[in-house]
Structure formats: structure tokens, C-alpha cells
Design an enzyme around this catalytic site. Structure first.
Site, PDB file in Angstrom:
ATOM      1  N   ASN A 123      37.901-106.945  28.150  1.00 13.78           N
ATOM      2  CA  ASN A 123      37.883-108.400  27.951  1.00 13.78           C
ATOM      3  C   ASN A 123      36.452-108.909  27.946  1.00 13.78           C
ATOM      4  OD1 ASN A 123      37.982-107.660  30.731  1.00 13.78           O
ATOM      5  ND2 ASN A 123      38.727-109.670  31.331  1.00 13.78           N
ATOM      6  N   GLU A 152      34.444-112.822  28.062  1.00 14.37           N
ATOM      7  CA  GLU A 152      34.665-114.249  28.279  1.00 14.37           C
ATOM      8  C   GLU A 152      33.538-115.074  27.669  1.00 14.37           C
ATOM      9  OE1 GLU A 152      35.283-114.387  32.541  1.00 14.37           O
ATOM     10  OE2 GLU A 152      37.293-113.488  32.304  1.00 14.37           O
ATOM     11  N   GLU A 190      43.110-105.983  25.361  1.00 14.53           N
ATOM     12  CA  GLU A 190      44.062-105.398  24.420  1.00 14.53           C
ATOM     13  C   GLU A 190      43.712-105.795  22.981  1.00 14.53           C
ATOM     14  OE1 GLU A 190      44.628-107.139  27.164  1.00 14.53           O
ATOM     15  OE2 GLU A 190      46.580-106.719  28.040  1.00 14.53           O
TER      16      GLU A 190
HETATM   17  N1  THU Z   1      43.050-110.632  30.341  1.00  7.83           N
HETATM   18  C1  THU Z   1      43.101-109.527  29.547  1.00  7.83           C
HETATM   19  O1  THU Z   1      42.070-108.953  29.191  1.00  7.83           O
HETATM   20  N2  THU Z   1      44.321-109.084  29.138  1.00  7.83           N
HETATM   21  C2  THU Z   1      45.510-109.666  29.463  1.00  7.83           C
HETATM   22  O2  THU Z   1      46.564-109.257  28.989  1.00  7.83           O
HETATM   23  C3  THU Z   1      45.533-110.798  30.398  1.00  7.83           C
HETATM   24  C4  THU Z   1      44.221-111.357  30.779  1.00  7.83           C
HETATM   25  C5  THU Z   1      41.739-111.119  30.778  1.00  7.83           C
HETATM   26  C6  THU Z   1      41.318-112.426  30.154  1.00  7.83           C
HETATM   27  C7  THU Z   1      40.363-112.965  31.177  1.00  7.83           C
HETATM   28  O3  THU Z   1      39.050-112.477  30.881  1.00  7.83           O
HETATM   29  C8  THU Z   1      40.825-112.372  32.490  1.00  7.83           C
HETATM   30  O4  THU Z   1      41.731-111.334  32.164  1.00  7.83           O
HETATM   31  C9  THU Z   1      41.530-113.364  33.399  1.00  7.83           C
HETATM   32  O5  THU Z   1      42.517-114.038  32.700  1.00  7.83           O
END
Ligand code: THU
Length: 127
Positions: A42, A44, A55
Site C-alpha cells: 500500500n 498513501e 492488492e
Molecule cells: N489497505 C490495503 O492495502 N489493503 C486492504 O485491503 C485494506 C486496506 C491499506 C490502505 C491503507 O494504507 C491502510 O491499509 C489502512 O487502511
């Protein structure tokens, strides 16, 4: 491809997560229909709604390389057992199902837990 190996690669990918706001790292590793592997983490943004999940980052890499089918995805966060994919990622996975669906591989302690994407997203949207 051994699912333990996919999970190991998801764990490695989670270490690259860019998470200054949530501090919640996630890693993912995809196995495609051509038995190729793609990872994602992920990342941000100060404009919080622009955050990209691990994902969809992995799926984007697979698509950019010409892959169109996903057989399995391992998902990992050090913050919790059973780090389920969010609803948006379930729908994006649904788009690229292989003929046997997609195995969604989660980690619960030392165990791998496998779900079918159809069970996580009944009635996924199609056009
Ligand atoms: N996040 C993911 O990477 N995948 C998911 O399926 C749910 C949430 C990440 C997004 C964000 O950077 C952090 O988790 C908290 O929501």
C-alpha cells in the site's frame, strides 16, 4: 507455486509500504494464469482518499505486464492476523478471476487460510 512462497513474498512486499498516515503496512503477492508473480504494497497520500491498497498495486503491475488472469493472491499485514481485502479490492480481483476462481490466501498465526473470491464477494459486479 507453493502458497507459502507467495505469502513470504507478500511479507517482503509489506516492508516497502508507504504508510505515514495509517502506519498500517500491507503486502500482497499475486500468482497469474501464466504462473507469473507480482507483488505490491500500500502507498498513501496526504490527500487521504488517494491511497492505493497493496492488492490493487500488485494487480496493476500484473496488468501492465500483460497478464489478465489471477489464480491466487496472498495478503499480509504485520498488524493483524487474517488481513482480509477491502471491498474495492475484492471487486477488482473479481474482474480478473481465472477459470478456477481466485484463492485468497491469508495468514493466521503460522497457518495459511484460503478463501475463494466468490465467497468473499457474492454477486460481484459484471458488465
Ligand atoms: N489497505 C490495503 O492495502 N489493503 C486492504 O485491503 C485494506 C486496506 C491499506 C490502505 C491503507 O494504507 C491502510 O491499509 C489502512 O487502511
Amino acid at each position: 507455486m507453493d502458497y507459502n512462497t507467495l505469502m513470504e513474498k507478500a511479507i517482503e512486499a509489506s516492508k516497502n509500504a508507504y504508510i505515514p498516515y495509517s502506519k498500517f503496512p500491507v503486502g500482497a503477492c499475486i500468482l497469474t494464469g501464466n504462473d507469473k508473480i507480482y507483488t505490491g504494497c500500500n502507498f498513501e497520500n496526504a490527500s487521504l482518499g488517494l491511497t492505493i491498497c497493496a492488492e490493487r498495486n500488485a494487480i496493476g503491475s500484473a496488468i501492465a505486464d500483460g497478464e489478465r488472469k489471477i489464480k491466487a493472491i496472498a495478503i499480509y499485514s504485520p498488524e493483524r492476523d487474517n488481513c482480509y481485502p477491502c471491498g474495492a479490492c475484492r471487486q477488482v480481483l473479481h474482474e480478473f478471476k481465472s477459470e478456477n476462481g481466485i484463492d485468497v490466501i491469508l495468514k493466521n498465526g503460522n497457518e495459511l487460510v484460503i478463501h475463494k473470491i466468490e465467497d468473499l464477494l457474492p454477486g460481484g459486479f459484471n458488465l
